[in-house]
Design a protein around this motif. Structure first.
Motif, short mmCIF file in Angstrom:
data_model
loop_
_atom_site.label_atom_id
_atom_site.label_comp_id
_atom_site.label_asym_id
_atom_site.label_seq_id
_atom_site.Cartn_x
_atom_site.Cartn_y
_atom_site.Cartn_z
N ILE A 24 -40.53 -12.93 -51.16
CA ILE A 24 -41.63 -13.70 -50.55
C ILE A 24 -42.56 -12.74 -49.81
O ILE A 24 -42.11 -11.98 -48.95
N PRO A 25 -43.87 -12.75 -50.12
CA PRO A 25 -44.80 -11.84 -49.45
C PRO A 25 -44.87 -12.12 -47.95
O PRO A 25 -44.90 -13.27 -47.50
N GLN A 26 -44.87 -11.04 -47.17
CA GLN A 26 -45.01 -11.10 -45.71
C GLN A 26 -46.27 -10.34 -45.30
O GLN A 26 -46.81 -9.54 -46.07
N ASP A 27 -46.74 -10.62 -44.09
CA ASP A 27 -47.91 -9.91 -43.59
C ASP A 27 -47.50 -8.46 -43.26
O ASP A 27 -46.73 -8.22 -42.31
N PRO A 28 -47.97 -7.46 -43.98
CA PRO A 28 -47.57 -6.07 -43.72
C PRO A 28 -47.96 -5.57 -42.34
O PRO A 28 -47.35 -4.64 -41.82
N GLN A 29 -48.97 -6.20 -41.73
CA GLN A 29 -49.40 -5.74 -40.41
C GLN A 29 -48.28 -5.86 -39.38
O GLN A 29 -48.18 -5.04 -38.46
N LYS A 30 -47.42 -6.86 -39.54
CA LYS A 30 -46.33 -7.05 -38.58
C LYS A 30 -45.32 -5.91 -38.66
O LYS A 30 -44.68 -5.57 -37.67
N PHE A 31 -45.17 -5.33 -39.84
CA PHE A 31 -44.26 -4.20 -39.99
C PHE A 31 -44.94 -2.90 -39.55
O PHE A 31 -44.31 -2.05 -38.92
N GLY A 70 -56.22 -2.30 -37.88
CA GLY A 70 -56.66 -3.49 -37.17
C GLY A 70 -55.52 -4.31 -36.60
O GLY A 70 -55.63 -5.52 -36.51
N VAL A 71 -54.41 -3.62 -36.20
CA VAL A 71 -53.23 -4.34 -35.74
C VAL A 71 -53.37 -4.71 -34.27
O VAL A 71 -53.79 -3.90 -33.46
#
Length: 334
Positions: free
Chosen positions: A289-296, A313-314
């Motif tokens: 399931i795709p996740q928001d990579p910014q959180k990682f 832009g995190v």
């Protein structure tokens, strides 16, 4: 008790009657006289003979003294051998502790020089008695036990810190491009080909063709193929159902089955597949399931926060969401 004394010259005999008290006193007196005579003989024969160089007496005295010294030397040598072995064991254990301390301090991010620094000591001198051989052995035994305890503790700490470091290396928090600007973010957007609303399942990093694409975390390449939509695509499995995807590259540098290190160059930016220009499409999938990579990427503490925010832009507040996401794919850490 009755003693009869006979004089051969006078042809006379005399009887002496001794009671119990007199007998005891006589025995004590005779014993004392014999001891006194023996002491005088020892002084006169051995000491005087040794001083004046009487051959037989001198040899006998030298033999007795030599035997006594040999016994004393043998006793000291045996104890020194035991202490030497203990000291060697302590030196080996201290070397092991120093090595463990350096590894643990390295995993914990502490300068090993701080561990090696000898602490300052001082104070008023109050002398005490010298330690006996037995007290010295007891002290060494206590130090040996304490060294074993510290070694076990450092070994456990090293194992825990190593596991933690390995886990952090498996989290995709490394920026996948060395130089680039964030284009499209994760979420719904207007599709550039159809003009309709569509879900964008990753991050687009704008970069020049040929720019380096880096692995966001350590893992194993599970896919390296030419995909109709993703173009030249690479997928890296980081364990616990966590996969990162790198798309649209102009050139791939790894193949399926390769072991990848964190930050390793795996491809070069391009515009292959369903793309309008040179960029990297980067995805993070948990159980497919795709996740928001910014959180990682927000967990990339190895980079200054200002640089991380400028490139991707995190928002720093997103770092707290990383624990919620990683807890789902790393249940062993809960």
């Amino acid at each position: 008790m009755q003693l009869i004394i006979t004089d051969a010259w006078l042809a006379k005999s005399r009887a002496i009657h001794l009671s119990g008290t007199k007998l005891i006193l006589s025995t004590v007196l005779v014993s004392f006289v014999l001891m006194l005579i023996a002491a005088m003989l020892y002084h006169w024969v051995f000491l005087k003979g040794a001083r004046e160089g009487w051959p037989i007496v001198g040899s006998l005295v030298k033999f007795v003294v030599k035997d006594e010294f040999e016994q004393r030397d043998r006793f000291l040598r045996e104890n020194l051998d035991v202490l030497a072995r203990k000291t060697g064991e302590m030196q080996a254990k201290l070397t092991q502790l120093e090595s463990l301390g350096e590894r643990v301090s390295g995993l914990a991010g502490i300068n090993p020089a701080i561990i090696k620094k000898v602490p300052g000591q001082g104070g008023v001198f109050i002398s005490g008695r010298s330690l006996s051989m037995e007290e010295l052995r007891v002290t060494l035994a206590e130090l040996d036990q304490l060294t074993d305890q510290r070694s076990d503790l450092l070994t456990v700490l090293e194992s825990r810190l190593f596991d933690k470091k390995i886990l952090s290396m498996m989290i995709p928090s490394q920026l996948p491009v060395a130089v680039g600007n964030l284009g499209s973010s994760f979420g719904w957007r207007i599709d550039p080909f159809t003009g309709s609303s569509a879900l964008h399942t990753g991050l687009d990093f704008q970069a020049e063709t040929g720019a380096s694409i880096l692995a966001a975390a350590a893992g194993v390449v599970v896919t390296q193929e030419l995909h109709p939509a993703y173009g030249n695509m690479i997928e890296i499995d980081h364990g616990n159902d966590l996969v990162t995807r790198y798309a649209h590259s102009s050139k791939t540098l790894v193949k399926k089955g390769d072991m990848i290190k964190r930050g390793q160059k795996i491809a070069e930016v391009g515009s292959t597949g369903r793309s309008t220009g040179a960029h990297l499409h980067f995805e993070v999938l948990v159980q497919g399931i795709p996740q928001d990579p910014q959180k990682f990427l927000a967990a990339g503490k190895h980079l200054p926060l200002g640089q991380l925010t400028k490139v991707s832009g995190v928002n720093p507040s997103l770092q707290s969401a990383v624990a919620d996401i990683t807890s789902r794919w790393a249940p062993s850490q809960r």
